[in-house]
Write a protein that holds these residues in place. Structure first.
Motif, mmCIF file in Angstrom:
data_model
loop_
_atom_site.group_PDB
_atom_site.id
_atom_site.type_symbol
_atom_site.label_atom_id
_atom_site.label_comp_id
_atom_site.label_asym_id
_atom_site.label_seq_id
_atom_site.Cartn_x
_atom_site.Cartn_y
_atom_site.Cartn_z
ATOM 1 N N ALA A 1 0.824 -1.214 0.000
ATOM 2 C CA ALA A 1 0.000 0.000 0.000
ATOM 3 C C ALA A 1 0.859 1.266 0.000
ATOM 4 O O ALA A 1 0.357 2.355 -0.233
ATOM 5 N N GLY A 2 2.164 1.103 0.299
ATOM 6 C CA GLY A 2 3.074 2.248 0.271
ATOM 7 C C GLY A 2 3.569 2.725 1.620
ATOM 8 O O GLY A 2 4.111 3.834 1.732
ATOM 9 N N ALA A 3 3.427 1.900 2.669
ATOM 10 C CA ALA A 3 3.903 2.305 4.006
ATOM 11 C C ALA A 3 5.421 2.479 4.005
ATOM 12 O O ALA A 3 6.146 1.710 3.374
ATOM 13 N N ASP A 4 5.881 3.495 4.726
ATOM 14 C CA ASP A 4 7.325 3.738 4.858
ATOM 15 C C ASP A 4 7.921 2.975 6.034
ATOM 16 O O ASP A 4 9.120 2.720 6.082
ATOM 17 N N ALA A 5 7.070 2.654 7.011
ATOM 18 C CA ALA A 5 7.554 2.002 8.229
ATOM 19 C C ALA A 5 6.472 1.099 8.807
ATOM 20 O O ALA A 5 5.280 1.346 8.633
ATOM 21 N N LEU A 6 6.940 0.041 9.478
ATOM 22 C CA LEU A 6 6.037 -0.883 10.173
ATOM 23 C C LEU A 6 6.411 -0.872 11.647
ATOM 24 O O LEU A 6 7.591 -0.782 11.998
ATOM 25 N N GLY A 7 5.404 -0.988 12.513
ATOM 26 C CA GLY A 7 5.669 -0.996 13.946
ATOM 27 C C GLY A 7 5.356 -2.350 14.568
ATOM 28 O O GLY A 7 4.325 -2.958 14.268
ATOM 29 N N PHE A 8 6.258 -2.805 15.434
ATOM 30 C CA PHE A 8 6.098 -4.083 16.148
ATOM 31 C C PHE A 8 6.106 -3.789 17.647
ATOM 32 O O PHE A 8 7.022 -3.139 18.145
ATOM 33 N N VAL A 9 5.076 -4.249 18.343
ATOM 34 C CA VAL A 9 4.888 -3.873 19.750
ATOM 35 C C VAL A 9 5.456 -4.950 20.682
ATOM 36 O O VAL A 9 4.930 -6.057 20.754
ATOM 37 N N PHE A 10 6.514 -4.586 21.416
ATOM 38 C CA PHE A 10 7.126 -5.505 22.378
ATOM 39 C C PHE A 10 6.757 -5.096 23.807
ATOM 40 O O PHE A 10 7.605 -4.989 24.683
ATOM 41 N N TYR A 11 5.484 -4.838 24.001
ATOM 42 C CA TYR A 11 4.951 -4.468 25.319
ATOM 43 C C TYR A 11 3.864 -5.484 25.631
ATOM 44 O O TYR A 11 2.824 -5.510 24.988
ATOM 45 N N GLU A 12 4.128 -6.334 26.634
ATOM 46 C CA GLU A 12 3.289 -7.522 26.838
ATOM 47 C C GLU A 12 1.843 -7.218 27.199
ATOM 48 O O GLU A 12 0.968 -8.048 26.995
ATOM 49 N N LYS A 13 1.573 -6.029 27.733
ATOM 50 C CA LYS A 13 0.186 -5.702 28.107
ATOM 51 C C LYS A 13 -0.636 -5.210 26.913
ATOM 52 O O LYS A 13 -1.832 -4.990 27.031
ATOM 53 N N TYR B 1 0.677 -7.104 21.150
ATOM 54 C CA TYR B 1 2.005 -7.628 21.512
ATOM 55 C C TYR B 1 2.420 -8.756 20.576
ATOM 56 O O TYR B 1 1.608 -9.591 20.180
ATOM 57 N N ILE B 2 3.697 -8.731 20.224
ATOM 58 C CA ILE B 2 4.274 -9.795 19.398
ATOM 59 C C ILE B 2 5.577 -10.237 20.070
ATOM 60 O O ILE B 2 6.287 -9.408 20.648
ATOM 61 N N THR B 3 5.876 -11.520 20.042
ATOM 62 C CA THR B 3 7.127 -11.977 20.660
ATOM 63 C C THR B 3 8.292 -11.645 19.726
ATOM 64 O O THR B 3 8.108 -11.550 18.502
ATOM 65 N N PRO B 4 9.482 -11.495 20.282
ATOM 66 C CA PRO B 4 10.651 -11.252 19.423
ATOM 67 C C PRO B 4 10.820 -12.351 18.362
ATOM 68 O O PRO B 4 11.186 -12.057 17.222
ATOM 69 N N GLU B 5 10.499 -13.588 18.719
ATOM 70 C CA GLU B 5 10.632 -14.700 17.759
ATOM 71 C C GLU B 5 9.675 -14.522 16.575
ATOM 72 O O GLU B 5 10.049 -14.708 15.419
ATOM 73 N N GLN B 6 8.425 -14.131 16.887
ATOM 74 C CA GLN B 6 7.435 -13.911 15.820
ATOM 75 C C GLN B 6 7.850 -12.735 14.936
ATOM 76 O O GLN B 6 7.745 -12.804 13.710
ATOM 77 N N ALA B 7 8.324 -11.674 15.566
ATOM 78 C CA ALA B 7 8.734 -10.488 14.806
ATOM 79 C C ALA B 7 9.918 -10.810 13.895
ATOM 80 O O ALA B 7 9.961 -10.387 12.739
#
Length: 197
Positions: free
Chosen positions: A22-34, A38-44
């Motif tokens: 779609a043209g995104a410049d950046a993707l965000g991955f949330v490493f905050y368990e609450k 939330y995504i685990t480092p392994e999944q990311a």
């Protein structure tokens, strides 16, 4: 100047590629368990290693040590750390990855913090990010927004209206979702189209 776009709260390879196509410049991955995103480092790591080049991979942290931030970014291949908590110079000096600070603005004065560096400005809420709460856009009247990434309550219907302030970029999570952590391809595409048109 084209408005840069970040799609945050990515939890699957499919959603990552939807955002990139779609043209995104950046993707965000949330490493905050609450967080519901939330995504685990392994999944990311599994997602990030399959992504094409030239896309910023942003790792979002809340109240983590610099050592943990360094470790997760290195392990996953994230290229930028997004810090949703107060940090001092000593903390930043301990980071081995580029970082961006987040201002959870409660007053107009808050948005002027760190005004010599790129920063993300979000609406203040008790939870950290992704609550869809909108910031008071009038605070930005007459402010140099060229180093501000705006977040909080953005969606495909209202993103075009913030362009006149001259923000560096916009960041969206809940505004393009079907449910927590699951992106809607049509909303993602329309959000980015409207931001960049």
């Amino acid at each position: 100047m084209t408005l840069r776009t970040k799609i945050c709260g990515i939890t699957s390879y499919e959603d990552a590629m939807t955002a990139i196509h779609a043209g995104a410049d950046a993707l965000g991955f949330v490493f905050y368990e609450k967080s519901p995103r939330y995504i685990t480092p392994e999944q990311a790591k599994e997602i990030i290693k399959q992504l094409p080049p030239f896309v910023e991979k942003v790792a979002l942290f809340v109240n983590e040590t610099p050592q943990k931030v360094n470790q997760i970014c290195k392990e996953t291949g994230a290229t930028l750390a997004q810090l949703h908590f107060e940090v001092d110079a000593e903390y930043c000096n301990a980071l081995e990855v580029p970082h961006i600070k987040v201002i959870r603005a409660q007053t107009k004065e808050d948005i002027l913090k760190y005004n010599d560096e790129y920063r993300l400005v979000d609406a203040y809420c008790e939870a950290y990010g992704g609550a869809g709460k909108r910031i008071n856009i009038e605070w930005f009247e007459g402010v140099d927004c060229s180093k501000i990434i705006l977040a909080g309550g953005l969606n495909r219907a209202n993103v075009a209206s913030v362009k006149r302030y001259g923000f560096y970029g916009v960041d969206v999570s809940s505004g393009v979702e079907i449910s927590h952590g699951i992106k809607d391809p049509i909303k993602v595409q329309e959000f980015i189209n409207n931001a960049k048109a």
